[in-house]
Design an enzyme around this catalytic site. Structure first.
Site, PDB file in Angstrom:
ATOM      1  N   ASP A  23       0.848  -1.193   0.000  1.00  0.00           N
ATOM      2  CA  ASP A  23       0.000   0.000   0.000  1.00  0.00           C
ATOM      3  C   ASP A  23       0.883   1.242   0.000  1.00  0.00           C
ATOM      4  OD1 ASP A  23      -1.886   1.957   0.409  1.00  0.00           O
ATOM      5  OD2 ASP A  23      -2.140   1.515   2.551  1.00  0.00           O
ATOM      6  N   ASN A  25      -0.327   4.482  -0.295  1.00  0.00           N
ATOM      7  CA  ASN A  25      -0.957   5.743   0.114  1.00  0.00           C
ATOM      8  C   ASN A  25      -1.674   5.688   1.463  1.00  0.00           C
ATOM      9  OD1 ASN A  25      -3.133   4.223  -0.540  1.00  0.00           O
ATOM     10  ND2 ASN A  25      -3.976   5.610  -2.078  1.00  0.00           N
ATOM     11  N   ASP A  27      -4.090   3.896   2.710  1.00  0.00           N
ATOM     12  CA  ASP A  27      -5.524   3.632   2.900  1.00  0.00           C
ATOM     13  C   ASP A  27      -5.782   2.183   3.338  1.00  0.00           C
ATOM     14  OD1 ASP A  27      -5.088   2.196   0.593  1.00  0.00           O
ATOM     15  OD2 ASP A  27      -6.618   3.201  -0.610  1.00  0.00           O
ATOM     16  N   ASP A  31      -1.886  -1.190  -3.797  1.00  0.00           N
ATOM     17  CA  ASP A  31      -2.214  -0.431  -5.011  1.00  0.00           C
ATOM     18  C   ASP A  31      -1.098  -0.553  -6.044  1.00  0.00           C
ATOM     19  OD1 ASP A  31      -0.241   1.410  -4.020  1.00  0.00           O
ATOM     20  OD2 ASP A  31      -1.791   2.261  -2.719  1.00  0.00           O
ATOM     21  N   GLU A 260      -7.680 -21.013 -16.061  1.00  0.00           N
ATOM     22  CA  GLU A 260      -8.032 -21.633 -14.786  1.00  0.00           C
ATOM     23  C   GLU A 260      -9.153 -22.619 -15.087  1.00  0.00           C
ATOM     24  OE1 GLU A 260      -9.592 -20.641 -10.266  1.00  0.00           O
ATOM     25  OE2 GLU A 260     -10.496 -19.655 -11.988  1.00  0.00           O
ATOM     26  N   HIS A 336      -4.236 -17.202  -4.712  1.00  0.00           N
ATOM     27  CA  HIS A 336      -5.058 -16.407  -3.783  1.00  0.00           C
ATOM     28  C   HIS A 336      -6.298 -17.154  -3.286  1.00  0.00           C
ATOM     29  CE1 HIS A 336      -6.789 -16.131  -7.694  1.00  0.00           C
ATOM     30  NE2 HIS A 336      -7.918 -15.689  -7.170  1.00  0.00           N
ATOM     31  N   ASP A 337      -6.545 -18.351  -3.803  1.00  0.00           N
ATOM     32  CA  ASP A 337      -7.708 -19.137  -3.367  1.00  0.00           C
ATOM     33  C   ASP A 337      -7.315 -20.313  -2.483  1.00  0.00           C
ATOM     34  OD1 ASP A 337      -9.411 -17.596  -4.980  1.00  0.00           O
ATOM     35  OD2 ASP A 337      -9.126 -18.929  -6.701  1.00  0.00           O
TER      36      ASP A 337
HETATM   37  C1  NOJ Z   1     -11.643 -18.063  -9.459  1.00  0.00           C
HETATM   38  C2  NOJ Z   1     -10.857 -17.000  -8.761  1.00  0.00           C
HETATM   39  O1  NOJ Z   1      -9.536 -17.428  -8.612  1.00  0.00           O
HETATM   40  C3  NOJ Z   1     -11.553 -16.736  -7.454  1.00  0.00           C
HETATM   41  O2  NOJ Z   1     -10.796 -15.911  -6.598  1.00  0.00           O
HETATM   42  C4  NOJ Z   1     -12.891 -16.127  -7.759  1.00  0.00           C
HETATM   43  O3  NOJ Z   1     -13.633 -16.002  -6.569  1.00  0.00           O
HETATM   44  C5  NOJ Z   1     -13.695 -16.991  -8.734  1.00  0.00           C
HETATM   45  N1  NOJ Z   1     -12.905 -17.517  -9.810  1.00  0.00           N
HETATM   46  C6  NOJ Z   1     -14.807 -16.192  -9.346  1.00  0.00           C
HETATM   47  O4  NOJ Z   1     -14.288 -15.234 -10.220  1.00  0.00           O
END
Ligand code: NOJ
Length: 566
Positions: A23, A25, A27, A31, A260, A336-337
């Site tokens: 980050d 700035n 907040d 970014d 994906e 990130h999932d």
């Molecule tokens: C897969 C993405 O990696 C995930 O983060 C997202 O929630 C779903 N697709 C829906 O876009």
């Protein structure tokens, strides 16, 4: 230009989740300027490509995976001018930029949807999937959404339901409509002409749904909504749509494309990525990510199961062998999932460094393009927030609502699943240093920092020659120095071994031997005889002292990994 140059085959990709990266700035939200400030860190690591999770305008119901304008930047992240600066600064440093392409759905705040919901004869009506209620006045079918509840949302204005495989703020686009497809292709070209080097395509194999949208079979009679992936994953027109996209867009640029694609077999992987008539450079398959989940749909991910190393061997080997010379793999353990790999597959308490390095070795020596998720190079770990109040992810919050609030499950049990598998494990702020908020922000971070930032952080890693960071750096460099790592044919050895994962890679006159101890035990194994051990050199290993090889017996300490080149 065609895809024939294939620079992405010897590249290493680094994924940035911008909200949590840096980050600039104050907040509390990462970014674009924050990314620019850290580019030299990425150069030091040695990666070639950055995949940026979505940075487009979004109301952030799903942190940017709900896009309300594909050609604008999210206010919190900056503006197009900053984006132009980012890509220029990246290209100046020899880094490439891959953007996230989220086109299975938009946000319900996208102007197409705002129009579409107005009336049945609106010119945008057919941009989305609308259906009237069924005979009982209920949802058009029984599909469950990925994020709990029905995949349909009733809309008062026209008295119909729209389909949303993800949250109700993520209506699915209707790919059957050629106008939708062409608008998407034009948008893709707009970004490519601005200099983008490729796309990571979000849930791309969900874009074609089975005609008639039939009910899913009832697998769990106790549930109102059922898992319908057979009716929307790898659907009937998927390859047709992708071929069209390829012809109209992808083939005109020299880019990396990664789809994906959950629910795929190696057979489909080959079909999607082969050089003659494939449609993507590579795909993300998820069979290894599902190894600790109960089968039978998305909810199974929360139901953690024990697994055996031989199961992992079977999955990885199948992909390694079947795609060899016929398609291309991507190699990943995090994004990130997903939870943090060192917590999930290693031991983040007693063998933090050793197991993080072992996993890295094991993965990076395979065939395919490796992906590193931000913080993985530091061995960032899962977080155990004590309360649901600390969580931000819509998937987690919906799960809590359904299981704890609506169905009365034990909150402690659900919290345990969230600790193990929740997506926020990957989304806590990047740990830059030991100062307040891990140096991520001078404000209040949008999600709490993992309290272990005082030990696990980039500044400390850069000072420690034995750090996980420098180990990754070495792995990346080895890929550049030895083309057996890029092109070698994979062969699993010690197939039945439940503790050590070992394999060979062979290319021209070179052979690589990779051994990885997945346990906390010290183990002895017979050196693979056919390889001899006279001409072998130790390429990389994860303990300070070299592994012990004596009288054809190799001793592997807890989570030890070693790679030999013959
Ligand atoms: C897969 C993405 O990696 C995930 O983060 C997202 O929630 C779903 N697709 C829906 O876009």
């Amino acid at each position: 230009m065609s895809q024939s140059t294939q620079w992405w085959k010897d590249s290493v990709v680094y994924q940035i989740y911008p909200r949590s990266f840096n980050d600039s700035n104050g907040d509390g939200i990462g970014d674009l300027q924050g990314i620019i400030q850290k580019l030299d860190y990425l150069v030091e690591l040695g990666i070639d490509v950055v995949w940026l999770s979505p940075i487009y305008k979004s109301p952030n119901d799903d942190n940017g995976y709900d896009i309300s304008d594909y050609q604008k930047i999210m206010d919190e992240f900056g503006d197009l001018e900053t984006w132009d600066r980012l890509i220029t600064e990246m290209h100046d440093r020899g880094l490439k930029l891959v953007m996230d392409l989220v086109v299975n759905h938009t946000s319900d705040e996208h102007e197409w949807f705002a129009e579409s919901r107005k009336s049945k004869d609106n010119p945008y009506r057919d941009y989305y999937v609308w259906r009237p209620p069924n005979q009982n006045g209920e949802e058009p079918n029984n599909w469950v959404s990925f994020f709990s509840g029905s995949a349909w949302q009733f809309d008062e204005a026209t008295g119909e339901y729209y389909l949303h495989l993800f949250t109700k703020k993520q209506p699915d686009l209707n790919w059957e409509n050629p106008e939708v497809r062409h608008k998407i292709y034009n948008m893709m070209k707009w970004w490519l002409d601005r200099g983008v080097d490729g796309f990571r395509m979000d849930v791309i194999n969900l874009i074609s749904k089975v005609e008639g949208l039939p009910d899913a079979p009832v697998a769990k009679p106790e549930d109102k909504y059922q898992w319908g992936s057979d009716f929307f994953a790898n659907g009937p027109r998927f390859m047709e749509f992708m071929n069209e996209m390829k012809e109209e867009v992808l083939d005109k640029y020299d880019i990396l494309t990664v789809g994906e694609t959950g629910f795929v077999t190696p057979e489909e992987g080959k079909q999607f990525t082969n050089e003659e008539d494939g449609v993507l450079s590579m795909i993300f398959q998820f069979q290894h990510m599902d190894i600790d989940a109960q089968p039978g749909g998305q909810m199974g991910k929360w139901d953690i199961r024990d697994w055996k190393l031989t199961e992992l061997k079977e999955i990885m080997s199948k992909w390694q062998v079947e795609l060899y010379n016929k398609g291309w793999n991507s190699l990943f353990l995090e994004n990130h999932d997903q939870p943090r790999s060192v917590s999930r597959f290693g031991d983040d308490q007693h063998y933090h460094k050793e197991s993080a390095k072992m996993l890295a070795t094991w993965l990076h020596m395979m065939q395919g393009t490796p992906y590193i998720y931000q913080g993985q190079e530091l061995g960032m770990t899962n977080v155990h927030f004590p309360s649901i109040e600390d969580y931000r992810d819509v998937e987690i919050l919906n799960l809590w609502q359904e299981l704890v609030v609506d169905k009365g499950y034990d909150p402690e049990e659900v919290l345990h699943s969230i600790h193990e598998k929740g997506r926020d494990n990957a989304r806590t702020p990047m740990q830059w240093d030991a100062t307040e908020n891990a140096g991520f922000t001078e404000g209040t971070p949008w999600i709490k920092v993992n309290p272990n930032f005082t030990e696990i952080n980039a500044k400390a890693a850069l000072k420690d020659p034995d750090s996980i960071f420098y180990y990754y750096k070495k792995l990346i460099q080895l890929r550049k120095d030895h083309n057996v790592i890029v092109h070698g044919e994979y062969e699993l050895i010690w197939e039945e071994d439940q503790q050590v994962y070992a394999y060979k890679r062979t290319y021209q006159d070179k052979t690589l031997l990779v051994m990885a101890n997945f346990t906390r035990d010290t183990l002895e194994r017979e050196w693979p005889g056919e390889l001899g051990n006279n001409n072998s050199s130790l390429l990389i290993h994860n303990y300070q002292e070299e592994p012990k090889v004596k009288d054809k017996v190799v001793t592997l300490r807890p989570f030890e990994a070693a790679v030999y080149l013959m």
